[in-house]
Design a protein around this motif. Sequence first.
Motif, PDB file in Angstrom:
ATOM      1  N   ILE A   1       0.838  -1.199   0.000  1.00 33.26           N
ATOM      2  CA  ILE A   1       0.000   0.000   0.000  1.00 33.26           C
ATOM      3  C   ILE A   1       0.872   1.248   0.000  1.00 33.26           C
ATOM      4  O   ILE A   1       0.610   2.206  -0.730  1.00 33.26           O
ATOM      5  CB  ILE A   1      -0.965  -0.008   1.202  1.00 33.26           C
ATOM      6  N   GLN A   2       1.938   1.246   0.800  1.00 34.61           N
ATOM      7  CA  GLN A   2       2.833   2.401   0.859  1.00 34.61           C
ATOM      8  C   GLN A   2       3.562   2.606  -0.472  1.00 34.61           C
ATOM      9  O   GLN A   2       3.683   3.731  -0.956  1.00 34.61           O
ATOM     10  CB  GLN A   2       3.849   2.242   2.001  1.00 34.61           C
ATOM     11  N   GLN A   3       4.048   1.525  -1.073  1.00 34.99           N
ATOM     12  CA  GLN A   3       4.721   1.635  -2.373  1.00 34.99           C
ATOM     13  C   GLN A   3       3.758   2.145  -3.443  1.00 34.99           C
ATOM     14  O   GLN A   3       4.129   2.975  -4.276  1.00 34.99           O
ATOM     15  CB  GLN A   3       5.297   0.282  -2.798  1.00 34.99           C
ATOM     16  N   CYS A   4       2.537   1.660  -3.421  1.00 38.30           N
ATOM     17  CA  CYS A   4       1.527   2.099  -4.381  1.00 38.30           C
ATOM     18  C   CYS A   4       1.252   3.595  -4.206  1.00 38.30           C
ATOM     19  O   CYS A   4       1.224   4.349  -5.176  1.00 38.30           O
ATOM     20  CB  CYS A   4       0.253   1.291  -4.183  1.00 38.30           C
ATOM     21  N   SER A   5       1.075   4.011  -2.973  1.00 33.88           N
ATOM     22  CA  SER A   5       0.834   5.421  -2.686  1.00 33.88           C
ATOM     23  C   SER A   5       1.996   6.291  -3.150  1.00 33.88           C
ATOM     24  O   SER A   5       1.799   7.334  -3.781  1.00 33.88           O
ATOM     25  CB  SER A   5       0.599   5.599  -1.182  1.00 33.88           C
ATOM     26  N   ASN A   6       3.210   5.853  -2.843  1.00 31.88           N
ATOM     27  CA  ASN A   6       4.402   6.610  -3.254  1.00 31.88           C
ATOM     28  C   ASN A   6       4.525   6.669  -4.769  1.00 31.88           C
ATOM     29  O   ASN A   6       4.867   7.705  -5.341  1.00 31.88           O
ATOM     30  CB  ASN A   6       5.667   6.005  -2.655  1.00 31.88           C
TER      31      ASN A   6
END
Length: 83
Positions: free
Chosen positions: A12-17
Amino acid sequence: MAVMFSGSCLTIQQCSNFIRDVFKTSGQEKQAVLISQTILNLPLFPDQQLLNGLLKNLANLFKFHYIQPSPNDLALLATMQNL
């Protein structure tokens, strides 16, 4: 849209970034992604080969919009136009 709404190998964090860095900034990151295609060498969507292929094909198509010609290329083009 695919990164936001399809299951991918990104956290989720990688996708957001990824979304923030590529699409919500000045466009230099988008240009870098389309030209280098490093992120597209990963199977972002491991269970969806057609989607991976589509994204890679679209990136190949649109990357030429972002490539800046070198001074040598511009000089060659000018020479060819003068023929």
